[in-house]
Write a protein that holds these residues in place. Structure first.
Motif, PDB file in Angstrom:
ATOM      1  N   ALA A 155      50.617  19.405  31.243  1.00 11.48           N
ATOM      2  CA  ALA A 155      51.921  19.430  30.572  1.00 11.48           C
ATOM      3  C   ALA A 155      52.327  20.876  30.276  1.00 11.48           C
ATOM      4  CB  ALA A 155      51.872  18.619  29.283  1.00 11.48           C
ATOM      5  N   ALA A 156      51.388  21.677  29.780  1.00 15.23           N
ATOM      6  CA  ALA A 156      51.680  23.076  29.455  1.00 15.23           C
ATOM      7  C   ALA A 156      52.099  23.843  30.703  1.00 15.23           C
ATOM      8  CB  ALA A 156      50.449  23.730  28.819  1.00 15.23           C
ATOM      9  N   GLY A 157      51.391  23.595  31.803  1.00 16.59           N
ATOM     10  CA  GLY A 157      51.698  24.298  33.046  1.00 16.59           C
ATOM     11  C   GLY A 157      53.078  23.945  33.571  1.00 16.59           C
ATOM     12  N   TYR A 158      53.376  22.646  33.642  1.00 14.62           N
ATOM     13  CA  TYR A 158      54.700  22.239  34.147  1.00 14.62           C
ATOM     14  C   TYR A 158      55.820  22.698  33.207  1.00 14.62           C
ATOM     15  CZ  TYR A 158      52.852  19.456  38.014  1.00 14.62           C
ATOM     16  OH  TYR A 158      52.249  19.064  39.175  1.00 14.62           O
ATOM     17  N   TRP A 159      55.561  22.685  31.909  1.00 10.07           N
ATOM     18  CA  TRP A 159      56.566  23.165  30.953  1.00 10.07           C
ATOM     19  C   TRP A 159      56.894  24.645  31.233  1.00 10.07           C
ATOM     20  CZ3 TRP A 159      60.134  21.921  27.453  1.00 10.07           C
ATOM     21  CH2 TRP A 159      60.562  22.909  26.555  1.00 10.07           C
ATOM     22  N   SER A 160      55.845  25.475  31.368  1.00 10.56           N
ATOM     23  CA  SER A 160      56.090  26.916  31.558  1.00 10.56           C
ATOM     24  C   SER A 160      56.866  27.171  32.850  1.00 10.56           C
ATOM     25  CB  SER A 160      54.773  27.700  31.544  1.00 10.56           C
ATOM     26  OG  SER A 160      53.977  27.377  32.672  1.00 10.56           O
ATOM     27  N   ILE A 161      56.557  26.362  33.877  1.00  6.31           N
ATOM     28  CA  ILE A 161      57.267  26.533  35.158  1.00  6.31           C
ATOM     29  C   ILE A 161      58.722  26.064  35.008  1.00  6.31           C
ATOM     30  CG2 ILE A 161      57.372  25.770  37.567  1.00  6.31           C
ATOM     31  CD1 ILE A 161      54.214  25.524  37.370  1.00  6.31           C
ATOM     32  N   ALA A 162      58.901  24.905  34.348  1.00  4.55           N
ATOM     33  CA  ALA A 162      60.254  24.338  34.232  1.00  4.55           C
ATOM     34  C   ALA A 162      61.173  25.236  33.406  1.00  4.55           C
ATOM     35  CB  ALA A 162      60.185  22.941  33.608  1.00  4.55           C
ATOM     36  N   VAL A 163      60.666  25.839  32.352  1.00  3.79           N
ATOM     37  CA  VAL A 163      61.537  26.664  31.498  1.00  3.79           C
ATOM     38  C   VAL A 163      61.431  28.145  31.863  1.00  3.79           C
ATOM     39  CG1 VAL A 163      61.297  24.983  29.636  1.00  3.79           C
ATOM     40  CG2 VAL A 163      59.929  27.070  29.560  1.00  3.79           C
ATOM     41  N   ASP A 164      60.591  28.452  32.876  1.00  3.53           N
ATOM     42  CA  ASP A 164      60.454  29.809  33.395  1.00  3.53           C
ATOM     43  C   ASP A 164      60.085  30.809  32.298  1.00  3.53           C
ATOM     44  OD1 ASP A 164      60.402  31.730  35.388  1.00  3.53           O
ATOM     45  OD2 ASP A 164      62.521  32.256  35.125  1.00  3.53           O
ATOM     46  N   THR A 165      59.005  30.495  31.576  1.00  3.00           N
ATOM     47  CA  THR A 165      58.542  31.438  30.556  1.00  3.00           C
ATOM     48  C   THR A 165      57.181  32.009  30.945  1.00  3.00           C
ATOM     49  OG1 THR A 165      57.981  31.785  28.235  1.00  3.00           O
ATOM     50  CG2 THR A 165      57.454  29.618  29.121  1.00  3.00           C
ATOM     51  N   ARG A 166      57.011  33.295  30.703  1.00  4.12           N
ATOM     52  CA  ARG A 166      55.716  33.934  30.941  1.00  4.12           C
ATOM     53  C   ARG A 166      54.922  34.080  29.638  1.00  4.12           C
ATOM     54  NH1 ARG A 166      56.085  39.041  34.544  1.00  4.12           N
ATOM     55  NH2 ARG A 166      58.211  39.399  33.875  1.00  4.12           N
ATOM     56  N   GLN A 167      55.397  33.414  28.595  1.00  6.33           N
ATOM     57  CA  GLN A 167      54.664  33.427  27.325  1.00  6.33           C
ATOM     58  C   GLN A 167      53.376  32.590  27.449  1.00  6.33           C
ATOM     59  OE1 GLN A 167      55.429  35.231  24.761  1.00  6.33           O
ATOM     60  NE2 GLN A 167      57.396  35.961  25.533  1.00  6.33           N
ATOM     61  N   PRO A 168      52.371  32.864  26.622  1.00  5.91           N
ATOM     62  CA  PRO A 168      51.103  32.131  26.715  1.00  5.91           C
ATOM     63  C   PRO A 168      51.259  30.643  26.430  1.00  5.91           C
ATOM     64  CG  PRO A 168      50.884  34.063  25.294  1.00  5.91           C
ATOM     65  CD  PRO A 168      52.343  33.917  25.598  1.00  5.91           C
ATOM     66  N   MET A 169      50.487  29.834  27.163  1.00  8.05           N
ATOM     67  CA  MET A 169      50.451  28.387  26.964  1.00  8.05           C
ATOM     68  C   MET A 169      49.037  28.003  26.533  1.00  8.05           C
ATOM     69  SD  MET A 169      53.419  27.023  27.800  1.00  8.05           S
ATOM     70  CE  MET A 169      54.495  28.392  27.374  1.00  8.05           C
ATOM     71  N   GLN A 170      48.930  27.369  25.387  1.00 11.63           N
ATOM     72  CA  GLN A 170      47.635  26.892  24.903  1.00 11.63           C
ATOM     73  C   GLN A 170      47.551  25.381  25.149  1.00 11.63           C
ATOM     74  OE1 GLN A 170      44.674  27.308  24.414  1.00 11.63           O
ATOM     75  NE2 GLN A 170      44.271  28.053  22.337  1.00 11.63           N
ATOM     76  N   ALA A 171      46.374  24.880  25.514  1.00  8.39           N
ATOM     77  CA  ALA A 171      46.156  23.432  25.630  1.00  8.39           C
ATOM     78  C   ALA A 171      44.838  23.115  24.945  1.00  8.39           C
ATOM     79  CB  ALA A 171      46.115  23.004  27.094  1.00  8.39           C
ATOM     80  N   MET A 172      44.892  22.260  23.939  1.00  9.90           N
ATOM     81  CA  MET A 172      43.698  22.007  23.136  1.00  9.90           C
ATOM     82  C   MET A 172      43.533  20.530  22.823  1.00  9.90           C
ATOM     83  SD  MET A 172      44.994  23.855  19.617  1.00  9.90           S
ATOM     84  CE  MET A 172      44.164  22.770  18.431  1.00  9.90           C
ATOM     85  N   ALA A 173      42.380  20.194  22.245  1.00  7.64           N
ATOM     86  CA  ALA A 173      42.051  18.797  21.950  1.00  7.64           C
ATOM     87  C   ALA A 173      41.149  18.747  20.732  1.00  7.64           C
ATOM     88  CB  ALA A 173      41.323  18.159  23.139  1.00  7.64           C
ATOM     89  N   ALA A 174      41.378  17.759  19.858  1.00  5.35           N
ATOM     90  CA  ALA A 174      40.535  17.622  18.671  1.00  5.35           C
ATOM     91  C   ALA A 174      40.521  16.178  18.174  1.00  5.35           C
ATOM     92  CB  ALA A 174      41.002  18.570  17.574  1.00  5.35           C
ATOM     93  N   LEU A 175      40.678  15.216  19.092  1.00  2.00           N
ATOM     94  CA  LEU A 175      40.742  13.802  18.712  1.00  2.00           C
ATOM     95  C   LEU A 175      41.703  13.606  17.536  1.00  2.00           C
ATOM     96  CD1 LEU A 175      37.033  12.828  19.354  1.00  2.00           C
ATOM     97  CD2 LEU A 175      39.010  11.881  20.526  1.00  2.00           C
ATOM     98  N   ALA A 176      41.258  12.917  16.468  1.00  4.33           N
ATOM     99  CA  ALA A 176      42.186  12.580  15.378  1.00  4.33           C
ATOM    100  C   ALA A 176      42.631  13.797  14.564  1.00  4.33           C
ATOM    101  CB  ALA A 176      41.547  11.551  14.455  1.00  4.33           C
ATOM    102  N   ASP A 177      41.909  14.921  14.684  1.00  3.31           N
ATOM    103  CA  ASP A 177      42.307  16.133  13.959  1.00  3.31           C
ATOM    104  C   ASP A 177      43.353  16.944  14.731  1.00  3.31           C
ATOM    105  OD1 ASP A 177      40.411  15.465  12.062  1.00  3.31           O
ATOM    106  OD2 ASP A 177      38.884  16.822  12.854  1.00  3.31           O
TER     107      ASP A 177
END
Lengths: 403, 242
Positions: free
Chosen positions: B104-126
Motif C-alpha cells: 500500500a505504501a509503495g503504490y501510494w508513493s507512486i500514485a501521488v508521486d512523492t519522494r518522501q519516506p514511506m514507513q510500513a509497520m505492524a503491531a497487531l492490536a497495538d
C-alpha cells in the motif's frame, strides 16, 4: 572531547547470525578471507539451479519452553544472535533494562516475511488433511510483529514493540525508527535491526521475476546474473548517549526516500537512492568527502546495481571506496540492513574496508572505486550503508566515531 | 503534541452505523485501473482513506507517510502459500511483489508521486497506538506533516477463524501543533486503567481508532482521555479540542 552531533546515538552492543556463522567474529573472519559461503539450498528443494546463504541448523537453538509458541526459524535466528557470548547483546540489553526501566526499552524489528517458512510447512498439512497442524500459531509465528514480541518477552521488556516491514530496507528503517523514538524521549534504549529466514515464497518469487542467479551472486560484476538469497539476524542496541559511550561506534545520521517510480524496478538514474544518501549526509552534518567507505546495497541484479552506481556517481563522484557484501551473506532481505550495519560496525572497530566477494571484473559502466579485495590495516572514521527495497523504499545509514 | 489536520475513513462493508462519519466508501480511483484491479482490498482501502484525509487537510499529498497494518497483504500471501503447497510453480510475479507489507505504501508513493519516506509497520492490536507514536516521532523530528494510515481487511478464515474483523482503513494527517486544531499527546500505556476495548472494536486495530475519530468529531472543547486499543495495560492518548 567535542560533543557528538545532535542526531548521533551510540551503538552499545550488536549481534549477528548469517551463513558465515553466529557472532560478529564469524562475520569478521568471512570478511577477511573473502570466500563465499553460498551453497545450493539444503532447507528445501528449489527445483531449479540456485545458491543460498543458509545458517547451519546446528547453530539454531530451540526457544525456552514457556515461549515455545513463538518458535520459528526467525525466532531461533534471533535467539542465536542474542546469546553469542562474545558479542554479549543479551547482557547489554539487560543492563539497559536495569538502568532505564523495562518500559523505557523498545524492540523495533525489521522483517520482510516473518515466520512464513512455518506457514509454508503448515499449508502442506492444510492441503493434505484440510487442517493446520496443532502447533501452528499465526499470531505468535507469522504475524509481522511475532519475532519482535518474542524478543520483548525473552528479555522482559515493556517499551514500544513493533515490526517494520518495507521489504529489503526493513531493518535499516527499524534503526531509523529507533533513533527517532530515543530522540523524541519515548525510549531510552531500543533493540533494533532485523531477522529473516529463507523460505520458498521469496526464492520462487524472485525466480518468477527472473532475478535469481544460477551461480553464487556476483554483485557489481560486468557478468552479474541476479541475487542469491540468504538468511540471518542483525541486531543492534541503540541508547541515549551517556558519558561512557563516547568511545562507541555511533549511528551518526540517516536518510530515507521513495523512488515514486515502480514497485520492483529501481529508478534507472537512482534518483531516490541519491536522495536518501544526501538526506543522511545532511542529517549528520557531513559532506560526501567526509565518508571513507560505502557499503552498497549491491544485490547483483543488472538494474539494481546500475541504479545504485548512478546514484553513487551523483553523490560521490568516482573516488570514494565502495563494495557490496552479499556475495558472502546472500541477500538476507529484511535482515540485510541489520547485518550490513554490523559489517559497518566491525569495519570501524577492526580497521578494514570489506571487499566484494564474487567480483571478477567490475562492470566497466561504473566509474567508481569498487573494492574487490578486503583492505586491512586502515582506519575508516565514517561509513555509509545503503539498503533499498520493493516499493522504491530507500534508506541510508551513517556510522562512525562520534568525536 | 501533534495537531490533527485531516481525517479519512474507509469502511466498505459498514451499514448505517458508519453514516455519522460521512463518506466511508471504497474509492481507490487515485490508483491506475490496472493497479486497482490487481491490488488487495487492504491496499485499496488504505489508499481510499489516505486520499480522503489529505483532501480534508487541504489537498497536499507530498508528505512522509506511516502505513500500519496487523496482517497487511495476508490475503495475497495466502494465495501464494496455497500455490507453494500445491507445487504450482512458477508463482505469479504480480502476486509476489504485491505480497510485501509495504505494498500500500509503495503504490501510494507512486500514485501521488512523492519522494518522501514511506514507513510500513505492524503491531497487531497495538497498531493504531504505535502507528500514532511513530508518526508523532516523525513530527517531533521535524516533518511538517505526516500521513498516518491504519488499515486491515479480514483474515483468511483458516488462519484466524475467531477474528471477525470488519475491514477498515483510517487515516489522519498530523502536523506541528497549533491552537485552532485538535491536538494529540504522545500515546502512553496506563497499567492502572480499565482495559475494556472501545465500542464495536473486534480486534481490528484500525476500527479501534474510531473512538478517537468520534471524539474529535463530537466531543466538547477541552481535554479528553481516549483509549487507542485493547489489552492490559491499554494504550491511551490525551486529546485536546479547541
Amino acid at each position: 572531547m567535542p560533543p557528538p552531533p545532535p542526531h548521533a546515538l551510540p551503538v552499545t552492543a550488536c549481534a549477528v547470525a548469517s551463513d558465515c556463522g553466529v557472532g560478529s567474529r564469524s562475520l569478521l573472519d568471512a570478511l577477511r578471507d573473502g570466500r563465499t559461503r553460498l551453497r545450493p539450498p539444503r532447507l528445501f528443494e528449489a527445483g531449479f539451479p540456485a545458491f543460498t546463504g543458509e545458517v547451519d541448523a546446528a547453530l539454531l537453538p530451540p526457544l525456552p519452553g514457556h515461549l515455545a509458541r513463538f518458535d520459528t526459524r526467525n525466532a531461533r535466528l534471533a535467539l542465536a544472535a542474542l546469546d553469542d557470548a562474545d558479542d554479549g547483546l543479551r547482557a547489554a540489553v539487560l543492563r539497559a533494562r536495569e538502568r532505564y526501566g523495562a518500559d523505557r526499552v523498545g524492540v523495533i524489528l525489521g522483517t520482510s516475511t516473518s515466520g512464513i517458512y512455518e506457514t509454508e510447512n503448515a499449508y502442506r498439512s492444510l492441503a493434505e488433511t484440510g487442517r493446520l497442524p496443532p502447533r501452528y500459531d499465526f499470531v505468535h509465528q507469522h504475524a509481522w510483529v511475532a519475532t519482535a514480541r518474542y524478543l520483548q518477552a525473552e528479555l522482559g521488556l515493556q517499551g514500544p514493540c513493533y515490526a517494520v516491514s518495507t521489504a529489503c530496507s526493513s531493518s535499516s528503517k527499524s534503526l531509523i525508527s529507533a533513533q527517532r523514538l530515543i530522540q523524541a524521549g519515548v525510549c531510552d534504549a531500543v533493540l533494533a535491526g532485523g531477522v529473516d529466514s529463507l523460505c520458498r515464497m521469496t526464492l520462487h518469487g524472485f525466480k518468477s521475476l527472473d532475478l535469481v542467479s544460477e551461480t553464487p551472486c556476483t554483485p557489481l560484476d560486468r557478468h552479474r546474473s541476479g541475487i542469491s538469497l540468504g538468511e540471518g539476524a542483525g541486531l543492534l542496541l541503540l541508547e541515549r548517549p551517556q558519558p561512557e559511550h563516547a568511545g562507541c561506534v555511533h549511528l551518526l545520521g540517516a536518510g530515507e526516500s521513495s523512488d515514486a517510480h515502480h514497485m520492483t524496478a529501481p529508478h534507472p538514474e537512482g534518483r531516490g537512492a541519491a536522495l536518501a544518501m544526501q538526506r543522511a549526509l545532511r542529517q549528520a552534518g557531513l559532506a560526501a568527502a567526509d565518508i571513507d567507505y560505502v557499503n552498497l546495497h549491491a544485490t547483483g541484479t543488472t538494474k539494481n546495481d546500475a541504479s545504485e552506481m548512478a546514484a553513487m556517481q551523483a553523490v560521490f563522484g568516482a573516488g570514494t571506496p565502495c563494495s557490496g557484501t552479499k556475495g558472502l551473506t546472500g541477500h538476507t532481505l529484511g535482515a540485510a540492513g541489520g547485518i550490513e550495519a554490523v559489517i559497518a560496525w566491525l569495519s570501524l572497530r577492526e580497521g578494514l574496508l570489506p571487499g566484494t566477494c564474487g567480483l571478477r571484473e567490475t562492470d566497466p559502466a561504473f566509474d567508481a572505486t569498487v573494492l574487490r579485495d578486503t583492505r586491512s590495516g586502515v582506519a575508516p572514521r565514517r561509513i555509509m550503508s545503503n539498503n533499498f527495497g520493493f516499493g522504491g523504499n530507500n534508506t541510508t545509514l551513517l556510522f562512525g566515531w562520534a568525536q | 503534541m501533534v495537531a490533527v489536520l485531516g481525517r479519512g475513513l474507509c469502511l466498505p462493508q459498514a451499514g448505517a452505523e458508519a453514516e455519522r462519519f460521512g463518506d466511508c466508501s471504497l474509492d481507490a480511483s487515485l490508483l491506475p485501473p490496472l493497479t486497482r484491479r490487481r491490488t488487495s482490498l487492504a491496499t485499496r482501502m488504505a489508499v481510499s482513506a489516505a486520499d480522503r484525509a489529505c483532501r480534508d487537510a487541504g489537498g497536499g499529498r507530498d508528505m512522509p507517510a506511516v502505513f500500519v497494518s496487523a496482517i497487511g497483504e495476508m490475503q495475497v500471501t495466502d494465495r501464494l502459500c496455497q500455490a507453494i503447497a500445491g507445487g504450482a510453480f512458477p508463482l505469479s510475479p504480480t502476486l509476489f511483489h504485491n505480497s510485501v507489507h509495504n505494498t500500500a505504501a509503495g503504490y501510494w508513493s507512486i500514485a501521488v508521486d512523492t519522494r518522501q519516506p514511506m514507513q510500513a509497520m505492524a503491531a497487531l492490536a497495538d497498531g493504531f497506538a504505535l502507528g500514532l507514536t511513530e508518526a508523532a516521532c516523525q513530527v517531533a523530528a521535524g516533518a511538517q506533516q505526516v500521513l498516518l494510515v491504519c488499515y486491515d481487511e479480514a483474515m483468511p478464515d483458516h488462519l484466524l477463524p475467531d477474528y471477525t474483523w470488519q475491514p477498515c482503513a483510517l487515516a489522519l494527517v498530523l502536523g506541528a501543533p497549533g491552537d485552532d486544531r485538535p491536538r494529540l499527546a504522545m500515546p502512553y500505556r496506563d497499567t492502572a486503567a480499565d482495559a475494556r476495548a472501545p465500542a464495536f472494536a473486534v480486534h481490528n486495530p484500525a476500527v479501534q481508532g474510531l473512538a478517537l475519530l468520534e471524539q474529535i468529531q463530537d466531543g466538547p472543547p477541552g481535554r479528553h482521555r481516549v483509549q487507542l486499543g485493547p489489552g492490559n495495560p491499554a494504550w491511551f492518548t490525551e486529546l485536546v479540542l479547541p
